[in-house]
Design a protein around this motif. Sequence first.
Motif, PDB file in Angstrom:
ATOM      1  N   SER A 103       0.865  -1.168   0.000  1.00 12.57           N
ATOM      2  CA  SER A 103       0.000   0.000   0.000  1.00 12.57           C
ATOM      3  C   SER A 103       0.903   1.218   0.000  1.00 12.57           C
ATOM      4  CB  SER A 103      -0.906   0.012   1.234  1.00 12.57           C
ATOM      5  OG  SER A 103      -1.777   1.127   1.222  1.00 12.57           O
ATOM      6  N   LEU A 104       0.611   2.195  -0.859  1.00 11.34           N
ATOM      7  CA  LEU A 104       1.446   3.385  -0.889  1.00 11.34           C
ATOM      8  C   LEU A 104       0.605   4.645  -0.959  1.00 11.34           C
ATOM      9  CD1 LEU A 104       2.976   3.892  -4.400  1.00 11.34           C
ATOM     10  CD2 LEU A 104       1.704   1.839  -3.903  1.00 11.34           C
ATOM     11  N   SER A 105       1.199   5.718  -0.475  1.00 14.94           N
ATOM     12  CA  SER A 105       0.518   7.010  -0.475  1.00 14.94           C
ATOM     13  C   SER A 105       1.577   8.091  -0.553  1.00 14.94           C
ATOM     14  CB  SER A 105      -0.309   7.172   0.801  1.00 14.94           C
ATOM     15  OG  SER A 105      -1.036   8.387   0.790  1.00 14.94           O
ATOM     16  N   TYR A 106       1.227   9.234  -1.146  1.00 15.35           N
ATOM     17  CA  TYR A 106       2.209  10.298  -1.216  1.00 15.35           C
ATOM     18  C   TYR A 106       1.538  11.664  -1.189  1.00 15.35           C
ATOM     19  CZ  TYR A 106       1.064   9.584  -6.177  1.00 15.35           C
ATOM     20  OH  TYR A 106       0.407   9.397  -7.366  1.00 15.35           O
ATOM     21  N   THR A 107       2.316  12.632  -0.720  1.00 16.98           N
ATOM     22  CA  THR A 107       1.968  14.043  -0.797  1.00 16.98           C
ATOM     23  C   THR A 107       3.077  14.717  -1.601  1.00 16.98           C
ATOM     24  OG1 THR A 107       3.191  14.677   1.192  1.00 16.98           O
ATOM     25  CG2 THR A 107       0.925  13.900   1.509  1.00 16.98           C
ATOM     26  N   ASN A 108       3.054  16.034  -1.686  1.00 20.33           N
ATOM     27  CA  ASN A 108       4.145  16.733  -2.364  1.00 20.33           C
ATOM     28  C   ASN A 108       5.464  16.577  -1.618  1.00 20.33           C
ATOM     29  OD1 ASN A 108       2.492  17.688  -4.417  1.00 20.33           O
ATOM     30  ND2 ASN A 108       1.961  19.555  -3.306  1.00 20.33           N
ATOM     31  N   ASN A 109       5.379  16.232  -0.336  1.00 19.66           N
ATOM     32  CA  ASN A 109       6.586  16.166   0.499  1.00 19.66           C
ATOM     33  C   ASN A 109       7.054  14.750   0.808  1.00 19.66           C
ATOM     34  OD1 ASN A 109       6.347  19.016   0.786  1.00 19.66           O
ATOM     35  ND2 ASN A 109       4.896  18.720   2.458  1.00 19.66           N
ATOM     36  N   THR A 110       6.133  13.791   0.841  1.00 24.65           N
ATOM     37  CA  THR A 110       6.420  12.475   1.409  1.00 24.65           C
ATOM     38  C   THR A 110       5.883  11.358   0.538  1.00 24.65           C
ATOM     39  OG1 THR A 110       6.196  13.468   3.622  1.00 24.65           O
ATOM     40  CG2 THR A 110       6.175  11.065   3.503  1.00 24.65           C
ATOM     41  N   ILE A 111       6.636  10.255   0.483  1.00 24.83           N
ATOM     42  CA  ILE A 111       6.125   9.004  -0.066  1.00 24.83           C
ATOM     43  C   ILE A 111       6.138   7.967   1.059  1.00 24.83           C
ATOM     44  CG2 ILE A 111       6.500   7.106  -1.690  1.00 24.83           C
ATOM     45  CD1 ILE A 111       7.757   9.034  -3.606  1.00 24.83           C
ATOM     46  N   GLY A 112       5.003   7.327   1.278  1.00 23.74           N
ATOM     47  CA  GLY A 112       4.914   6.273   2.288  1.00 23.74           C
ATOM     48  C   GLY A 112       4.694   4.924   1.631  1.00 23.74           C
ATOM     49  N   ILE A 113       5.427   3.911   2.072  1.00 26.16           N
ATOM     50  CA  ILE A 113       5.309   2.557   1.552  1.00 26.16           C
ATOM     51  C   ILE A 113       5.020   1.611   2.710  1.00 26.16           C
ATOM     52  CG2 ILE A 113       6.420   0.707   0.234  1.00 26.16           C
ATOM     53  CD1 ILE A 113       6.157   3.275  -1.369  1.00 26.16           C
ATOM     54  N   HIS A 120      -3.015 -10.690   6.411  1.00 22.24           N
ATOM     55  CA  HIS A 120      -3.256  -9.667   7.438  1.00 22.24           C
ATOM     56  C   HIS A 120      -3.382  -8.319   6.717  1.00 22.24           C
ATOM     57  CE1 HIS A 120      -2.035  -6.919  10.810  1.00 22.24           C
ATOM     58  NE2 HIS A 120      -2.810  -7.743  11.478  1.00 22.24           N
ATOM     59  N   PRO A 121      -4.561  -8.029   6.125  1.00 22.77           N
ATOM     60  CA  PRO A 121      -4.712  -6.856   5.262  1.00 22.77           C
ATOM     61  C   PRO A 121      -4.493  -5.534   5.987  1.00 22.77           C
ATOM     62  CG  PRO A 121      -6.844  -7.860   5.732  1.00 22.77           C
ATOM     63  CD  PRO A 121      -5.807  -8.807   6.247  1.00 22.77           C
ATOM     64  N   MET A 122      -3.818  -4.622   5.283  1.00 20.06           N
ATOM     65  CA  MET A 122      -3.504  -3.308   5.832  1.00 20.06           C
ATOM     66  C   MET A 122      -3.606  -2.253   4.732  1.00 20.06           C
ATOM     67  SD  MET A 122      -0.168  -4.332   8.184  1.00 20.06           S
ATOM     68  CE  MET A 122      -0.246  -2.855   9.212  1.00 20.06           C
ATOM     69  N   SER A 167      -7.388   5.066   3.825  1.00 20.29           N
ATOM     70  CA  SER A 167      -6.609   3.856   4.117  1.00 20.29           C
ATOM     71  C   SER A 167      -7.511   2.625   4.204  1.00 20.29           C
ATOM     72  CB  SER A 167      -5.790   4.023   5.401  1.00 20.29           C
ATOM     73  OG  SER A 167      -6.608   4.221   6.528  1.00 20.29           O
ATOM     74  N   LEU A 168      -8.736   2.788   4.729  1.00 16.06           N
ATOM     75  CA  LEU A 168      -9.691   1.678   4.740  1.00 16.06           C
ATOM     76  C   LEU A 168     -10.097   1.305   3.316  1.00 16.06           C
ATOM     77  CD1 LEU A 168     -11.698  -0.295   6.120  1.00 16.06           C
ATOM     78  CD2 LEU A 168     -13.339   1.612   6.157  1.00 16.06           C
ATOM     79  N   SER A 169     -10.346   2.306   2.469  1.00 19.74           N
ATOM     80  CA  SER A 169     -10.791   2.030   1.105  1.00 19.74           C
ATOM     81  C   SER A 169      -9.746   1.261   0.312  1.00 19.74           C
ATOM     82  CB  SER A 169     -11.147   3.339   0.391  1.00 19.74           C
ATOM     83  OG  SER A 169      -9.992   4.063   0.025  1.00 19.74           O
ATOM     84  N   LYS A 170      -8.469   1.414   0.684  1.00 18.18           N
ATOM     85  CA  LYS A 170      -7.417   0.668  -0.003  1.00 18.18           C
ATOM     86  C   LYS A 170      -7.467  -0.809   0.352  1.00 18.18           C
ATOM     87  CE  LYS A 170      -4.428   4.667  -0.549  1.00 18.18           C
ATOM     88  NZ  LYS A 170      -3.150   5.333  -0.205  1.00 18.18           N
ATOM     89  N   ARG A 217      -0.737  10.555   9.150  1.00 19.20           N
ATOM     90  CA  ARG A 217      -0.374   9.272   8.564  1.00 19.20           C
ATOM     91  C   ARG A 217      -1.260   8.198   9.179  1.00 19.20           C
ATOM     92  NH1 ARG A 217       6.272   9.946   8.962  1.00 19.20           N
ATOM     93  NH2 ARG A 217       6.430  11.618   7.376  1.00 19.20           N
ATOM     94  N   SER A 218      -2.024   7.512   8.330  1.00 19.58           N
ATOM     95  CA  SER A 218      -3.023   6.550   8.799  1.00 19.58           C
ATOM     96  C   SER A 218      -2.701   5.146   8.317  1.00 19.58           C
ATOM     97  CB  SER A 218      -4.415   6.942   8.272  1.00 19.58           C
ATOM     98  OG  SER A 218      -4.809   8.185   8.802  1.00 19.58           O
TER      99      SER A 218
END
Length: 233
Positions: A103-113, A120-122, A167-170, A217-218
């Motif tokens: 699962s990944l998410s990003y803003t203009n400043n940050t990339i989260g992996i 164990h879904p997340m 984050s739930l929708s992912k 960050r969720s």
Amino acid sequence: MIESYINDGQLFRSCIRFFDMDSIEVSLEEGLLSEEEKETLQKKKTEKSLIRSKKSLICTKLTIKDFCLLDTHELQDITMVKGVFGQPLLSSNRSFISNLGVSLSYTNNTIGILLFDLRHPMGLDIELKTVEDAPFLRDFFTEDELKLIQMNKDILTKEMFFSAKESLSKILKTGLTSPLCIYEISNFKVTDTSIFLYFKNFTQYHTEVTNNEYEFRSITFPINSKKLKECIK
């Protein structure tokens, strides 16, 4: 950071990393990306989307390298592709990858992996804070949610709730395309390090939100899972 969860006596491991967007060197792609990933990048229509996609792929590969203890050249055997709902998936002839979710998410400043065991879904989401708490988000919430936020405005925000829903929708692989009341948040709990949000209709999950200086960050995961204090990296 590698984390461990206990659920019904079983141990599940995950890995979460956050990268500063500006610190990522796109030249790293040559040693990390598969040929299929390189071909997909060439189809990007704008330079901005090309650079962002490259950086997302590089960060994903570096996180896999840490989590799976792989050599750099082995990462070229792993390809991140999109499923029919646009969700990221990992494809490889290496058997251990078949049980690894991303699962990944990003803003203009940050990339989260976030890497996790598919048993164990997340889900992960990052949302930037705004001075006015993004008033345009109001339409994404029920009246009960807006009342809950207003009554606890020193703790809760619309941006925090929106991040939890994303984050739930992912996990559900729907995106925010279903009726918005489906994702309703009905309760919360404050701890020393984070805030937990609970869903009215998806009681099998909850979301842990951490309050960074510039963003929320969720991470959503099964409600009956207990995170161990073990932090390997």
